[in-house]
Structure formats: C-alpha cells, structure tokens
Scaffold this motif. Structure first.
Motif, mmCIF file in Angstrom:
data_model
loop_
_atom_site.group_PDB
_atom_site.id
_atom_site.type_symbol
_atom_site.label_atom_id
_atom_site.label_comp_id
_atom_site.label_asym_id
_atom_site.label_seq_id
_atom_site.Cartn_x
_atom_site.Cartn_y
_atom_site.Cartn_z
ATOM 1 N N UNK A 1 11.575 -0.999 -0.969
ATOM 2 C CA UNK A 1 12.869 -0.443 -1.380
ATOM 3 C C UNK A 1 12.731 1.046 -1.668
ATOM 4 N N UNK A 2 11.738 1.408 -2.459
ATOM 5 C CA UNK A 2 11.541 2.813 -2.828
ATOM 6 C C UNK A 2 11.233 3.667 -1.604
ATOM 7 N N UNK A 3 10.369 3.180 -0.719
ATOM 8 C CA UNK A 3 10.037 3.927 0.501
ATOM 9 C C UNK A 3 11.276 4.130 1.362
ATOM 10 N N UNK A 4 12.128 3.113 1.444
ATOM 11 C CA UNK A 4 13.374 3.235 2.210
ATOM 12 C C UNK A 4 14.287 4.310 1.624
ATOM 13 N N UNK A 5 14.178 4.518 0.320
ATOM 14 C CA UNK A 5 15.006 5.517 -0.359
ATOM 15 C C UNK A 5 14.379 6.913 -0.326
ATOM 16 N N UNK A 6 13.208 7.030 0.304
ATOM 17 C CA UNK A 6 12.576 8.337 0.444
ATOM 18 C C UNK A 6 11.452 8.638 -0.532
ATOM 19 N N UNK A 7 11.090 7.671 -1.359
ATOM 20 C CA UNK A 7 9.992 7.861 -2.305
ATOM 21 C C UNK A 7 8.653 7.817 -1.568
ATOM 22 N N UNK A 8 7.688 8.580 -2.056
ATOM 23 C CA UNK A 8 6.298 8.535 -1.597
ATOM 24 C C UNK A 8 5.620 7.487 -2.488
ATOM 25 N N UNK A 9 5.414 6.278 -1.955
ATOM 26 C CA UNK A 9 5.046 5.125 -2.778
ATOM 27 C C UNK A 9 3.582 4.715 -2.617
ATOM 28 N N UNK A 10 2.951 4.485 -3.764
ATOM 29 C CA UNK A 10 1.642 3.847 -3.817
ATOM 30 C C UNK A 10 1.816 2.552 -4.591
ATOM 31 N N UNK A 11 1.375 1.458 -4.012
ATOM 32 C CA UNK A 11 1.418 0.164 -4.683
ATOM 33 C C UNK A 11 0.007 -0.321 -4.941
ATOM 34 N N UNK A 12 -0.212 -0.876 -6.111
ATOM 35 C CA UNK A 12 -1.530 -1.376 -6.495
ATOM 36 C C UNK A 12 -1.413 -2.856 -6.813
ATOM 37 N N UNK A 13 -2.355 -3.641 -6.281
ATOM 38 C CA UNK A 13 -2.357 -5.077 -6.547
ATOM 39 C C UNK A 13 -3.765 -5.607 -6.289
ATOM 40 N N UNK A 14 -4.044 -6.787 -6.825
ATOM 41 C CA UNK A 14 -5.356 -7.403 -6.600
ATOM 42 C C UNK A 14 -5.337 -8.404 -5.454
ATOM 43 N N UNK A 15 -4.159 -8.694 -4.918
ATOM 44 C CA UNK A 15 -4.036 -9.695 -3.857
ATOM 45 C C UNK A 15 -4.121 -9.056 -2.474
ATOM 46 N N UNK A 16 -5.201 -9.346 -1.778
ATOM 47 C CA UNK A 16 -5.364 -8.837 -0.411
ATOM 48 C C UNK A 16 -4.237 -9.345 0.485
ATOM 49 N N UNK A 17 -3.862 -10.607 0.332
ATOM 50 C CA UNK A 17 -2.791 -11.201 1.141
ATOM 51 C C UNK A 17 -1.458 -10.491 0.886
ATOM 52 N N UNK A 18 -1.138 -10.261 -0.377
ATOM 53 C CA UNK A 18 0.096 -9.557 -0.722
ATOM 54 C C UNK A 18 0.123 -8.154 -0.138
ATOM 55 N N UNK A 19 -0.988 -7.450 -0.258
ATOM 56 C CA UNK A 19 -1.073 -6.085 0.269
ATOM 57 C C UNK A 19 -0.922 -6.070 1.786
ATOM 58 N N UNK A 20 -1.541 -7.041 2.445
ATOM 59 C CA UNK A 20 -1.440 -7.134 3.902
ATOM 60 C C UNK A 20 0.019 -7.340 4.318
ATOM 61 N N UNK A 21 0.715 -8.243 3.635
ATOM 62 C CA UNK A 21 2.124 -8.491 3.943
ATOM 63 C C UNK A 21 2.970 -7.240 3.693
ATOM 64 N N UNK A 22 2.686 -6.528 2.605
ATOM 65 C CA UNK A 22 3.423 -5.295 2.300
ATOM 66 C C UNK A 22 3.198 -4.244 3.381
ATOM 67 N N UNK A 23 1.937 -4.067 3.792
ATOM 68 C CA UNK A 23 1.622 -3.079 4.844
ATOM 69 C C UNK A 23 2.321 -3.438 6.151
#
Length: 177
Positions: free
Chosen positions: A34-56
């Motif tokens: 959502x933030x990236x769509x609005x033009x934000x330069x976003x960094x997301x941090x998480x411990x779930x490799x699966x979640x991060x893969x889906x986000x990417x």
C-alpha cells in the motif's frame, strides 16, 4: 488473516507526503505494498522467509520497489533520524520492547502508526469482547513513547488483522517533534 491493507493505516497516510517508511513485522507485505503504491520508499522487516518472498513477488508483479529484510527487529539497524513513517501493526510486544529504538529512528516530524489488540475486556451491551492474551495493556503505548506527541489515540472495537471477530483494539498515531 486479513490480506487487505490495514484500514487505519490507509486513512492515516492518505494525506501525508511520501518519504522513507519502515514496516515492522511486514509479513506478506500488504501494508508495505500500500505504502509503495502511494509513493513511499518502503523497507519491510520480518522473520518469515515465506512472507518476505510473497511480499517481494507481489511488489514485483505490480512494478513496485520494496526492500524486504529478513531479521528480527531487535537485530535490524533502524538507525537514527532515518524514517518519516514507522508502521507497527499487531506487533504488540515488539513495539513496546523496541520503543526507544523506534523513537530514535524517526526523523523529526516523523510519524509512528500503531494498531493492535487491547488486552482489556470491553462490554458492548450484554456482550463482553476480549483482545485475548496478545495485545496492549491500558495506556502502555502512551507510556512507552513519552517523547512523541500523540496525535491520535483510541480504544475501540474492530476486526483485528488476525481475527474474524470483533475485539477491543487500540490505535495510535504519534509524531516526533
């Protein structure tokens, strides 16, 4: 599990000028996207490799830039005065335990947006609603961020991001002066 962006966050950021944003506990990236769509330069941090893969994958499909970092937030270098926006949705203990680091990481004028379950039982007529064992105790967010100016704080009911039932919810927007 809610796959739509958090409604409270959507409302808070819709009129703000984009900058650098940190999404703590990004998961599958619904709020970061959502933030990236609005033009934000976003960094997301998480411990779930699966979640991060889906986000990417989702960001790539949409043609969005998103930095997704695998790390416990305690090990992630948030820096000092680095972020215009820090988002912590349903990251109860993590938010409170890292409060001083979060405060330092915000730029002057930077905003912290938090939503999570509230531990207290709330009555609605004859019905008792509970946030359960997860959640924030009464006013813990206000005490955890003493140097931030509270712009919005509410204790209400809503459908939490991890819940399919109405529960007590706490929402806060705070700004670093």
């Amino acid at each position: 599990f809610n796959i739509k962006p958090n409604a409270f966050l959507s409302e808070v950021v819709k009129s703000r000028r984009p900058g650098k944003a940190l999404d703590i506990g990004m998961g599958q990236g619904r709020n970061a996207i959502l933030l990236a769509e609005m033009g934000w330069d976003v960094t997301g941090v998480d411990i779930s490799e699966k979640g991060l893969l889906l986000a990417r994958e989702h960001a790539e499909k949409l043609g969005l830039k998103l930095s997704a970092v695998k790390a416990p937030i305690e090990e992630f270098d948030m820096g000092e005065g680095r972020w215009d926006l820090i988002v912590s949705m349903y990251m109860h203990g993590v938010t409170v335990h890292n409060a001083s680091r979060i405060e330092k990481a915000l730029k002057p004028g930077g905003v912290l947006v938090v939503e999570g379950f509230h531990k207290d039982v709330m009555r609605q007529g004859a019905k008792a609603l509970s946030g359960g064992s997860l959640g924030f105790e009464t006013n813990v967010l206000l005490r955890a961020f003493p140097s931030l100016r509270i712009e919005h704080y509410e204790y209400t009911t809503g459908f939490g991001d991890w819940s399919n039932r109405e529960s007590p919810v706490v929402r806060m927007v705070a700004r670093k002066e």
